[in-house]
Scaffold this motif. Structure first.
Motif, PDB file in Angstrom:
ATOM      1  N   PHE A   1       0.810  -1.122   0.094  1.00 28.18           N
ATOM      2  CA  PHE A   1      -0.062   0.044  -0.165  1.00 28.18           C
ATOM      3  C   PHE A   1       0.765   1.352   0.048  1.00 28.18           C
ATOM      4  N   ARG A   2       1.807   1.245   0.793  1.00 27.22           N
ATOM      5  CA  ARG A   2       2.937   2.502   0.904  1.00 27.22           C
ATOM      6  C   ARG A   2       3.453   2.683  -0.529  1.00 27.22           C
ATOM      7  N   GLN A   3       3.716   1.596  -1.378  1.00 27.50           N
ATOM      8  CA  GLN A   3       4.412   2.044  -2.642  1.00 27.50           C
ATOM      9  C   GLN A   3       3.510   2.319  -3.397  1.00 27.50           C
ATOM     10  N   TRP A   4       1.975   2.040  -3.399  1.00 29.77           N
ATOM     11  CA  TRP A   4       1.000   2.615  -4.363  1.00 29.77           C
ATOM     12  C   TRP A   4       0.700   3.867  -3.839  1.00 29.77           C
ATOM     13  N   LYS A   5       0.588   4.370  -2.776  1.00 34.45           N
ATOM     14  CA  LYS A   5       0.024   5.477  -2.237  1.00 34.45           C
ATOM     15  C   LYS A   5       1.387   6.708  -2.648  1.00 34.45           C
ATOM     16  N   HIS A   6       2.479   6.171  -2.878  1.00 31.72           N
ATOM     17  CA  HIS A   6       3.432   6.848  -3.127  1.00 31.72           C
ATOM     18  C   HIS A   6       3.296   7.397  -4.745  1.00 31.72           C
ATOM     19  N   GLN A   7       2.794   6.320  -5.623  1.00 33.00           N
ATOM     20  CA  GLN A   7       2.714   6.482  -6.946  1.00 33.00           C
ATOM     21  C   GLN A   7       1.394   7.458  -7.001  1.00 33.00           C
ATOM     22  N   ALA A   8       0.222   7.232  -6.289  1.00 34.37           N
ATOM     23  CA  ALA A   8      -0.932   8.001  -6.539  1.00 34.37           C
ATOM     24  C   ALA A   8      -0.399   9.438  -6.091  1.00 34.37           C
ATOM     25  N   LEU A   9       0.241   9.504  -5.119  1.00 37.42           N
ATOM     26  CA  LEU A   9       0.812  11.062  -4.664  1.00 37.42           C
ATOM     27  C   LEU A   9       1.653  11.782  -5.608  1.00 37.42           C
ATOM     28  N   LEU A  10       2.373  10.816  -6.236  1.00 35.70           N
ATOM     29  CA  LEU A  10       3.448  11.541  -7.541  1.00 35.70           C
ATOM     30  C   LEU A  10       2.377  11.626  -8.633  1.00 35.70           C
ATOM     31  N   SER A  11       1.599  11.057  -9.002  1.00 32.86           N
ATOM     32  CA  SER A  11       0.460  11.394  -9.965  1.00 32.86           C
ATOM     33  C   SER A  11      -0.340  12.604  -9.906  1.00 32.86           C
ATOM     34  N   LYS A  12      -0.896  12.609  -8.600  1.00 34.38           N
ATOM     35  CA  LYS A  12      -1.382  14.016  -8.209  1.00 34.38           C
ATOM     36  C   LYS A  12      -0.557  15.102  -8.194  1.00 34.38           C
TER      37      LYS A  12
END
Length: 288
Positions: free
Chosen positions: A221-232
């Motif tokens: 989840f942490r890895q996915w969350k960082h990818q989501a934050l980077l996209s935003k």
């Protein structure tokens, strides 16, 4: 809070129709098309039998497949293998380049190419690659000359093969509970949001959701969350929002913490990665 690009209207530009027929062959293995877009425009879901590279000098490009959404800043490209269904958008006024590559010849043939480039990926566009694409996009093969064109194709394939891969792309799960959880996070992406809080909202245990992330997305989840934050962050940077404001809106207590996250993912600090408009070296400003 800055208005998300996702909430802006999308313009259907006839010139952005999918390219489903191209005269690509052993003699003409690469074609490049440049299109000026005056407002956000999209290409409908489609696929084709050749590879495609999409990028912009100054704008943010979005490419979606059924599994992953890619949001890439200027001077970065999305590679789409043959046969992969995708749609694409240019999220602001800019020029978009689409490079189509015939792959059953000496430039794009071989086990290494199929293994490394058989999936979508993002990479940094070198100055040389950008200039080569622009020339092929603006001049006919006849005007360039057969020998020069052949040499340019060799250089383009070499630059693509050697390009620096960048960890962009946000995979989305199929499991309904996990998809709901991901959608909840994307509604208000904050680095302070915990997995346990989201799991409680979808009626699943934290251990179950952790297992689903690894099973479906092959990441934590942490890895996915960082990818989501980077996209935003890329989304907001397209509107020229300063990195300090982006960090605040994504829930980071300090700009250095946000900078560490971006640098750890893409190898560059936010300002160097997010704002690469070669024609505008000014400090990003908030839209009014």
């Amino acid at each position: 809070m800055a208005k998300s690009i996702e909430n802006q209207s999308i313009h259907h530009d006839p010139s952005m129709e999918p390219m489903t027929h191209l005269d690509l062959n052993e003699q003409t293995p690469i074609r490049a098309i440049a299109k000026q877009v005056v407002e956000r425009a999209e290409v409908a879901l489609h696929h084709h039998p050749w590879g495609q590279m999409v990028f912009s000098d100054t704008g943010v490009v979005q490419v979606k497949t059924p599994q992953v959404a890619y949001l890439v800043p200027p001077q970065h490209a999305v590679w789409i293998p043959p046969g992969v269904a995708h749609d694409s958008s240019l999220l602001e006024k800019a020029e978009i380049f689409s490079v189509y590559m015939f792959q059953t010849n000496c430039y794009f043939h071989g086990e290494t190419w199929r293994k490394e480039w058989g999936v979508c990926r993002c990479f940094q566009v070198s100055t040389l690659l950008s200039e080569l694409v622009k020339r092929i996009a603006t001049q006919t093969t006849e005007k360039i000359g057969e020998q020069t064109y052949s040499a340019m194709c060799t250089l383009i394939s070499s630059e693509v093969r050697q390009a620096q891969k960048v960890a962009l792309g946000l995979p989305m799960p199929e499991d309904k509970r996990l998809r709901h959880l991901c959608d909840l996070f994307l509604q208000s992406p904050l680095q302070t949001t915990t997995l346990s809080a989201l799991a409680g909202q979808v009626g699943a245990s934290e251990s179950t959701v952790t297992r689903l992330f690894r099973q479906e997305l092959q990441m934590t989840f942490r890895q996915w969350k960082h990818q989501a934050l980077l996209s935003k962050a890329i989304d907001m940077a397209a509107m020229r929002v300063p990195t300090g404001i982006i960090a605040q809106e994504l829930g980071y207590a300090t700009h250095s913490a946000f900078s560490y996250m971006v640098t750890s993912l893409v190898g560059k600090p936010p300002k160097a990665f997010l704002y690469q408009d070669k024609n505008d070296d000014s400090t990003p400003k908030m839209n009014k």
